[in-house]
Each structure stands twice: as structure tokens, then as C-alpha cells.
Design an enzyme around this catalytic site. Structure first.
Site, short mmCIF file in Angstrom:
data_model
loop_
_atom_site.label_atom_id
_atom_site.label_comp_id
_atom_site.label_asym_id
_atom_site.label_seq_id
_atom_site.Cartn_x
_atom_site.Cartn_y
_atom_site.Cartn_z
N ASP A 93 0.82 -1.22 0.00
CA ASP A 93 0.00 0.00 0.00
C ASP A 93 0.85 1.26 0.00
OD1 ASP A 93 -2.63 -1.13 0.08
OD2 ASP A 93 -2.33 -1.62 2.20
N SER B 195 -2.68 -9.91 6.87
CA SER B 195 -2.34 -8.52 7.13
C SER B 195 -2.00 -8.42 8.61
CB SER B 195 -3.53 -7.63 6.79
OG SER B 195 -3.32 -6.35 7.32
N ARG C 132 -1.60 4.43 17.15
CA ARG C 132 -1.84 5.33 16.01
C ARG C 132 -1.63 6.82 16.31
NH1 ARG C 132 -0.48 1.41 14.19
NH2 ARG C 132 -1.43 0.14 12.57
N ASP D 140 -7.88 2.81 11.16
CA ASP D 140 -6.64 3.59 11.22
C ASP D 140 -6.73 4.92 10.47
OD1 ASP D 140 -5.47 1.78 12.87
OD2 ASP D 140 -4.37 0.73 11.30
N1 ARG Z 1 -8.82 -3.99 14.34
C1 ARG Z 1 -7.73 -3.50 15.11
C2 ARG Z 1 -7.88 -2.05 15.39
O1 ARG Z 1 -8.55 -1.39 14.67
C3 ARG Z 1 -6.37 -3.86 14.56
C4 ARG Z 1 -6.17 -3.74 13.10
C5 ARG Z 1 -4.76 -4.07 12.76
N2 ARG Z 1 -4.45 -4.01 11.36
C6 ARG Z 1 -3.96 -5.06 10.67
N3 ARG Z 1 -3.67 -4.86 9.43
N4 ARG Z 1 -3.75 -6.23 11.17
O2 ARG Z 1 -7.34 -1.52 16.33
#
Ligand code: ARG
Length: 429
Positions: free
Chosen positions: A13, A170, A92, A121
Site C-alpha cells: 500500500d 495482514s 496510532r 486507522d
Molecule cells: N482492528 C484492530 C484495530 O482497529 C487492529 C487492526 C490491525 N491491522 C492489521 N492490518 N492487522 O485496532
């Protein structure tokens, strides 16, 4: 010359974002920023190599200490969202702020991320960035990119991508948690294969006890019971209460120790901020251990009403953490309450790793709101209080409900008498 700062990981990405920011958004120059919140070394190597191959000026910012401190604040708030200790979420704002700082130093007028329009995110990054005057850019979302399109584009442009680093899944890793999602795991009915786990062994029949020392709600030392304290622990210093660690080392140490016993796996359906459900798998051995230990100590020192009320506070803190809005005024106010309660959360908790669980099996504090003497079955009178004093309380306990129920019971009887002249209940024989 116009410059844009890109949150850069070296994955597919963010790699395709580099030429797109020039071609589609008209920037003369792109810089990449990777923020260290405890990812494995391999991720920095990948980012470094990809940046080099792209001719991208690359900045790495070490934010581990700041992030680890935030993780420990989350322990004081017993913070989880739907069972997940918020690793990605808490990281984040830390990452977003670090990138913003570099962007401003480097005279950028734009700031970009490679998040899709589906996840959390994008919201967490942009909440921070939209506080600034920079142009916020989300190429993947705005151009409607799919993984397939990105792969073709990368091939056509000869971009340095090796078919995605995490293989099929991922993955997002930092000090506090490792998250695995996507591909086959998107089927909630698919049982995750062993390979998705990297931090945790499958639980075995082996057990281990450790003692964690807390000061005002913050974990400060760990004693792996039955083991020799490491003689030459450079970052740590041994004391009576185990080995003291700074936050980063403490979390890393516990991830290793608890992970070995299979502690801290979560497999859940998570409700994202947009409302979408997603199937998530996580590993978080240190977080599980510290959260369980902390709650056990609160159970000893806080009063019943503090514990009850703090649950509401903790839940709100967790929600703001999940939203990436940890700097909201509400959080400051919640933390004032939390801080007040944590003044007595000092002491030790023994945790036993057993069957993949991290269970508190002993706790001790000089602030215990507990009197063994008063609670014991073996003492009759303590001070001026005797067992019999509870009789009056017992008489009043449930008094209003007794009155209310007796009134409605009378009414029911009257209705029955009116409909059935015999005065007998129909279901009676
Ligand atoms: N769903 C979780 C959150 O929003 C973690 C997402 C993590 N991303 C990943 N690509 N594994 O905090």
C-alpha cells in the site's frame, strides 16, 4: 518545491503511494516516515530497503518510550475493547504525531497514509493530522485502490514489492499487541492455523509463577519466581521485589515470558468504528498479564463503590483509546479520576501462567481495604462489631421488595377470585 510526508512501512500500500503522490496529487517530492513503536527489526529492514530502491528519503522516529508509557496508562484504566487490549489503536496517535512533527520540520505541505476506507486507522491518523494545516491525503481510499490493482501497478512501474511481506495475512505488530487479519481469516467460521501465531506457544501443561510489583497503578518490577535474577541485566536493576524495568523492557520481557506459556491469544469479531464487523486475531501476552494483575490488585485496595464506578470510567477510556482520541478533554477528566484511585494501587500480585491463562493467585498491599479479622469465619467479635450486629441488616435487606411483592401478590389473588368463583387456582387440583 512541494513536499509530502508519507506514513511508510515498505508494504504494498505505502509503496504504491510514493509515485501516486507525485502523479496524481502533483507533489514534487515525497518523504517516507516510519515510526518505531516496537515492530520487529525485519519491518525496519523492509522499509529501509524499499525506500532505498524507490530513492525515497526515509526517516525513522523512535517513539517506543512514549508508546510504552501510554500502554501502562491503559493498564491503570484496565483498558480493553471487546477483549482486545488496543495495541494498534493506542499506537496510532503516537505514530501520527511523530510523522506530523517530521512533516513540519521538513517543510511539507501534505501528509499521507496508505490506509483503506474500511478500517479504523484512517480515522485515527486523520484525527491528529486534521489539527494541522497540512493537506491530508489518503490515496488508497481516495483513488479506490484494490490490492489487485496495486500489484499490477507495482509490476508495471517496476516498484520494489515482494508480493507483500506478511504472506497471506495482514499483520500489525507493536509492543502491546500483534494483530493478524485478512485472507482466509475473514471467514469467521475458519479455524486459524498455528502459523498465525508468532508471540505465543500453544499452551502446554507447564506452569510458571511470576510476581509483579505495582506503584500507584504502574507495573515497575517483575520477579520470575524460582529463577535466578539475571545478574547482568543492563537495563534492569534487581531489588527485593524482583527486577525493575523501564516500560519498554518490562513489556518486552513479559511478552517473552508469558508468550512462552501461550498467554494472550484473542480470536474475536470486532465492531469497527464505521460499524463493520471484522474477524480479528491477536497476541498480547504482556498486556493480558499486566491487565489481570492490575485488576487483581485493585480488587484488594479499592472500595466496592470505587471498583463499580471505575468500570464505567475504564470503559469510556477504552472507547476513546479505540477511537484514537486519547487526547480528548474527556480522557483528561477520566484520568484525573483514575489517578486519584491509583494512589493506593501499590503492592504485588503473583500471576500463574497455566493452560494459556494468566491468573492472579496471590496479592499483597499495605493499602488493602481488607480485614482478615473482620471477614474471618473464625472470629466472633472484632472491636465493637459482633456477628449478631448483622441481624438488623438482614431484617431490612430486601425490605422494599418484600412490600412491593406482597402488594402485587394480593392483587393477583383478587383477580383470580373475581374470575373463578370457586377461589381455586385453575392449575391447582
Ligand atoms: N482492528 C484492530 C484495530 O482497529 C487492529 C487492526 C490491525 N491491522 C492489521 N492490518 N492487522 O485496532
Amino acid at each position: 518545491m512541494t513536499r509530502v510526508a508519507l506514513a511508510f512501512s515498505g508494504g504494498l500500500d505505502t509503496t504504491v503511494c510514493v509515485p501516486l503522490l507525485e502523479e496524481e496529487y502533483g507533489y514534487d517530492d515525497v518523504i517516507g516516515v516510519t515510526v518505531d513503536v516496537g515492530q520487529p527489526a525485519s519491518e525496519f529492514e523492509e522499509a529501509e530497503e524499499t525506500a532505498e530502491a524507490l530513492g525515497l528519503e526515509h526517516f525513522v522516529v523512535d517513539a517506543r518510550a512514549e508508546f510504552a508509557q501510554l500502554c501502562l496508562e491503559s493498564v491503570r484504566a484496565n483498558a480493553t475493547y471487546q477483549g482486545y487490549p488496543l495495541g494498534t489503536a493506542l499506537a496510532r496517535p503516537v505514530i501520527a504525531n511523530a510523522i506530523l512533527e517530521v512533516a513540519e520540520e521538513q517543510g511539507c505541505t501534505g501528509i499521507a497514509h496508505g490506509c483503506t476506507g474500511k478500517g479504523n486507522d484512517q480515522l485515527r491518523f486523520e484525527a491528529v493530522w486534521r489539527d494541522s494545516d497540512l493537506e491530508v491525503i489518503a490515496p488508497v481510499r481516495e483513488l479506490g485502490l484494490t490490492r489487485k490493482w496495486e500489484q499490477e501497478y507495482a509490476a508495471e512501474k517496476n516498484l520494489p514489492v515482494e508480493g507483500g511481506s506478511g504472506g497471506d495475512w495482514s499483520i500489525d505488530t507493536n509492543l502491546w499487541s500483534r494483530s493478524v487479519e485478512g485472507d482466509k481469516l475473514e471467514d469467521p467460521n475458519y479455524v486459524p492455523p498455528k502459523e498465525i501465531y508468532e508471540w505465543t506457544n500453544d499452551p502446554s501443561s507447564e506452569t510458571q509463577e511470576i510476581e509483579i510489583s505495582f506503584e500507584k497503578g504502574y507495573p515497575v518490577a517483575v520477579d520470575v519466581l524460582g529463577s535466578e535474577a539475571p545478574a547482568s541485566q543492563s537495563e534492569a536493576s534487581a531489588s527485593d521485589d524482583g527486577v525493575e524495568y523501564d516500560p519498554v523492557d518490562l513489556i518486552e520481557h513479559l511478552n517473552a515470558v508469558a508468550g512462552a506459556y501461550g498467554v494472550g491469544r484473542t480470536d474475536s469479531m470486532e465492531d469497527r468504528m464505521l460499524g463493520l464487523k471484522v474477524r480479528e486475531n491477536y497476541e498480547h501476552p504482556a498486556a493480558t498479564t499486566l491487565l489481570n494483575a492490575h485488576e487483581a490488585l485493585e480488587g484488594l485496595v479499592l472500595t466496592q463503590e470505587e471498583r463499580e464506578f471505575k468500570q464505567l470510567i475504564d470503559q469510556r477510556w477504552s472507547k476513546k483509546g479505540y477511537e484514537g482520541l486519547i487526547d480528548a478533554p474527556l480522557v483528561k477528566a477520566l484520568e484525573a479520576f483514575i489517578d486519584e484511585t491509583q494512589q493506593r494501587v501499590t503492592g504485588t500480585v503473583t500471576i500463574r501462567f497455566e493452560g494459556g491463562q494468566a491468573r492472579a493467585v496471590a496479592r499483597d498491599s499495605k493499602y488493602a481495604a481488607y480485614s482478615a479479622e473482620h471477614a474471618s469465619f473464625d472470629t466472633e467479635t472484632v472491636g465493637k462489631i459482633t456477628q449478631e450486629d448483622a441481624t438488623g441488616v438482614a431484617k431490612y435487606h430486601g425490605f422494599q421488595r418484600r412490600l412491593a411483592n406482597s402488594v402485587t401478590a394480593d392483587e393477583d389473588e383478587e383477580v383470580e377470585l373475581a374470575t373463578d368463583g370457586s377461589g381455586q387456582r385453575e392449575d391447582d387440583d
